[in-house]
Design a protein around this motif. Structure first.
Motif, short mmCIF file in Angstrom:
data_model
loop_
_atom_site.label_atom_id
_atom_site.label_comp_id
_atom_site.label_asym_id
_atom_site.label_seq_id
_atom_site.Cartn_x
_atom_site.Cartn_y
_atom_site.Cartn_z
N UNK A 1 126.00 -14.00 56.65
CA UNK A 1 124.74 -13.35 56.27
C UNK A 1 124.38 -13.01 54.80
N UNK B 1 122.51 -5.60 66.44
CA UNK B 1 123.42 -4.90 67.64
C UNK B 1 124.83 -5.32 67.75
N UNK B 2 125.02 -6.85 67.60
CA UNK B 2 126.19 -7.06 67.52
C UNK B 2 127.26 -6.31 66.45
N UNK C 1 116.04 -12.25 66.66
CA UNK C 1 117.36 -12.86 66.19
C UNK C 1 118.16 -11.78 65.45
N UNK D 1 119.12 -8.58 67.42
CA UNK D 1 120.48 -8.80 68.22
C UNK D 1 121.56 -8.96 67.23
N UNK D 2 121.48 -9.67 66.23
CA UNK D 2 122.70 -9.77 65.15
C UNK D 2 123.08 -8.43 64.88
N UNK E 1 115.54 -13.49 57.77
CA UNK E 1 116.63 -12.99 58.86
C UNK E 1 117.60 -11.80 58.18
N UNK F 1 129.24 -3.89 68.78
CA UNK F 1 130.04 -4.60 69.64
C UNK F 1 131.04 -5.07 68.77
N UNK G 1 131.18 -13.52 59.82
CA UNK G 1 129.78 -13.21 60.20
C UNK G 1 129.02 -12.56 58.92
N UNK H 1 126.22 2.18 81.42
CA UNK H 1 127.09 1.29 80.80
C UNK H 1 126.84 0.97 79.29
N UNK H 2 127.26 0.24 78.34
CA UNK H 2 127.44 -0.19 76.91
C UNK H 2 125.72 -0.64 76.82
N UNK H 3 125.44 -1.31 77.88
CA UNK H 3 124.03 -2.17 77.49
C UNK H 3 123.12 -1.26 77.75
N UNK H 4 123.19 -0.44 78.77
CA UNK H 4 122.34 0.75 79.07
C UNK H 4 122.20 1.85 78.06
N UNK I 1 118.06 -8.24 59.62
CA UNK I 1 119.59 -7.84 60.19
C UNK I 1 119.92 -6.79 59.24
#
Lengths: 322, 289
Positions: free
Chosen positions: B110, B91-92, B85, B88-89, B151, B96, B106, B179-182, B155
């Motif tokens: 946090x 990375x956002x 979690x 991933x947060x 968490x 992103x 957000x 790509x972005x994800x790659x 983060x």
């Protein structure tokens, strides 16, 4: 997104016929997939907000039940906390007073020590000394609270009782000292960051005008860093107010409004921790402890929002804003 | 600047700096004093038996093995919850998110989550995991509660690690047609891995030392043997210390066991923090970019 025009260009009429089909398919799926992946991360980003919402929801769901039998003002301003008596009293004024007492006294100890340590680290210590001392301050921050509670209870309390001939060593002063140890690293590390973020050219300009390092510190660096230091102090106080094990073990546990620092108190977190274990699920007492949780949550959230406001409002944006 | 003579200005500087030095020494003395005191009083209790045996004679003798294992289960559970979690947060936030209202919400979420008192996390875990999800007082409920508690730590550290990866890395990868994800998966994450690891170790250390969140969600005074499923209650080191020091009729008699348990807990928690700090310092020194 970089891929969309590429995918379209390849599917155009002039594209070579052989390699097109598989490539196009892959590109399109990857664009869709990219969007999906992006969505997963956005949700993960908002997860903390969702958890905050759930915390509020469940605190209120379990805590508001109390107010069908006890009025809000009797709860907040009632002077007697006798949850297990018959008839019971759910007045948390002494508990709030206990929390305030330990928060104020611990800040009085931790603020000068934390800020002083930050000033030493930021302005006096050489590079090598700093590389050793900063981790030491971080280690202090990672001391488990139950350990500090244990030390306060087993080591400090008997000493206090003996030295000053007082009825109990488990009192406001002892708890505040232990809480201060927890708050110092927070205050010191945030203040040190703030000192560090003051633009270097301001400092050099002051030194070039002939000011000593100390004069530069008091008239240039500290004014530039004051909002960051304020944030650190408030977060340190918030930490002291919400800390549980220290006040549970060291504050003495008497639900009274203290008149001296040598008296026992029963701060809000200590009351929740001490009583939740013996409370039947769903009883009036259970709801009352959740209602205390609401009060504690609102108080610490207030501190945190003030800290966030200060750091945003008075943020040093560069030499020009000074 | 100042009407005073240069000598007096230097004197006040030296005086002030001496005060700062003294304050730093006081803070260090507090840390050192606690560590040394606990070590001296606790080391005599430490033995192979203490670390590997179960408590005997209604907790007045024997070892703390179940408590060590309980703390291990809870912290592993907590990091299993918090790491995916948290990363991933992060990375956002770093890859992103674009500036704007959503990002502010957000960040505020946090920040506030990091400021929630640990005992309130305990209440939340009790209401949600123990009660609402019917997990009961269990390893699962305690791990979930601790996971949410750490968490923000995970983060914060992960985001910092991701942001330290130079943007040229991303641009090179995107420029090659990834790509972005790659790019995130094959370029950014591997480069940020040591920093993310440091953050998780700090999180584990914090989870291992917390008491209030597990008091009503996972911990119990005594278990016969080790837990058999994630839905069992456990003993845990911090709670064990609290119980031995405050409850029961043998408080004085078990003093040496208490110091021993404190020493084990401190070694675990500070050991983890020290490892994290060392990894981080090394990384800063040897980083290739």
């Amino acid at each position: 997104m970089l891929q969309i025009p590429q995918a379209q260009a390849i599917t155009g009429d002039n594209a070579p016929p052989v390699a097109v089909a598989p490539l196009t398919k892959r590109k399109v799926t990857s664009t869709v997939q990219e969007a999906r992946i992006r969505r997963v991360f956005v949700v993960a980003g908002f997860f903390s907000v969702i958890i905050m919402g759930l915390i509020v929801l469940f605190l209120f769901k379990e805590g508001l039940g109390l107010f069908s039998t006890v009025s809000v003002s009797d709860f907040l301003f009632g002077e007697f906390w006798y949850p297990t008596y018959d008839p019971s009293d759910f007045g948390i004024l002494p508990l709030i007073a206990g929390s305030m007492a330990v928060t104020v006294i611990s800040s009085a100890i931790a603020v000068p020590l934390g800020v002083g340590a930050a000033l030493y680290l930021g302005e006096v210590a050489g590079h090598r000394t700093k590389e050793i001392l900063k981790p030491a301050v971080e280690l202090l921050a990672s001391l488990p609270s139950v350990v500090l509670g244990f030390v306060g209870m087993v080591v400090i309390a008997p000493l206090m009782q003996e030295w000053w001939d007082i009825p109990t060593g488990l009192n406001v002063l002892n708890a505040s000292m232990m809480l201060a140890i927890m708050a110092i690293p927070t205050i010191a590390s945030i203040s040190e960051d703030a000192l560090h973020s003051v633009p270097r050219d301001l400092v050099e300009a002051s030194l070039a005008l002939g000011a000593t390092r100390f004069e530069t510190l008091t008239r240039v660096i500290i004014p530039g860093a004051i909002s960051g230091m304020g944030t650190g102090v408030i977060l340190g106080m918030s930490r002291a107010m919400g800390e549980t094990m220290v006040v549970l073990m060291v504050a003495g546990g008497a639900a009274q409004i203290p008149t001296s620092i040598f008296e026992s108190v029963r701060p809000l977190p200590a009351t929740i921790a001490a009583e939740m274990g013996e409370t039947p699920f769903g009883s009036e007492h259970y709801h009352a402890l959740f209602a205390i949780g609401i009060v504690l949550f609102i108080l610490t959230m207030g501190f945190n929002l003030v800290a966030a406001y200060i750091s945003q409002r008075f943020h040093q944006k560069g030499a020009a804003t000074l | 600047m100042s009407r005073h003579s240069l000598a007096s200005r230097h004197f006040s500087q030296n005086l002030a700096f001496a005060v700062f030095r003294l304050i730093m020494l006081t803070v260090l003395a507090a840390l050192g004093g606690i560590l040394i005191y606990v070590f001296i009083h606790g080391i005599s209790a430490i033995s192979w038996e203490f670390l590997t045996a179960e408590p005997t004679n209604s907790m007045t003798a024997g070892g703390i093995f179940p408590a060590i294992m309980g703390t291990l289960y809870l912290t592993v559970g907590a990091i299993v919850v918090a790491l995916p979690l948290g990363v991933a947060a992060a990375i956002y936030l770093s890859e992103y998110a674009t500036d704007g209202r959503a990002l502010r919400v957000v960040r505020l979420g946090i920040q506030n989550l990091a400021g929630v008192p640990s005992v309130v996390f305990g209440l939340f875990g009790l209401a949600l995991f123990v009660g609402y999800f019917h997990l009961g007082i269990s390893i699962a409920a305690g791990s979930l509660t601790l996971g949410l508690l750490i968490l923000p730590t995970v983060i914060g550290a992960s985001e910092e690690a991701l942001r330290q990866v130079p943007s040229t890395f991303r641009e090179a990868s995107l420029g090659l047609g990834a790509t972005r994800w790659q790019t995130i998966r094959k370029v950014v994450l591997p480069a940020a891995l040591p920093g993310i690891l440091t953050g998780s170790i700090l999180g584990i250390g914090r989870a291992a030392g917390e008491t209030a969140p597990i008091m009503f969600t996972a911990a119990t005074f005594y278990t016969v043997g080790l837990p058999r499923s994630p839905l069992d209650e456990v003993m845990a080191l911090p709670y064990h210390i609290y119980v031995l020091a405050t409850a029961g009729t043998h408080i004085e008699q078990t003093r040496s066991l208490q110091y021993g348990t404190v020493l084990v807990l401190i070694s675990m928690v500070l050991g983890l923090s020290l490892v994290a700090i060392i990894i981080r310092t090394r990384m800063r020194k040897t980083k290739q970019w």
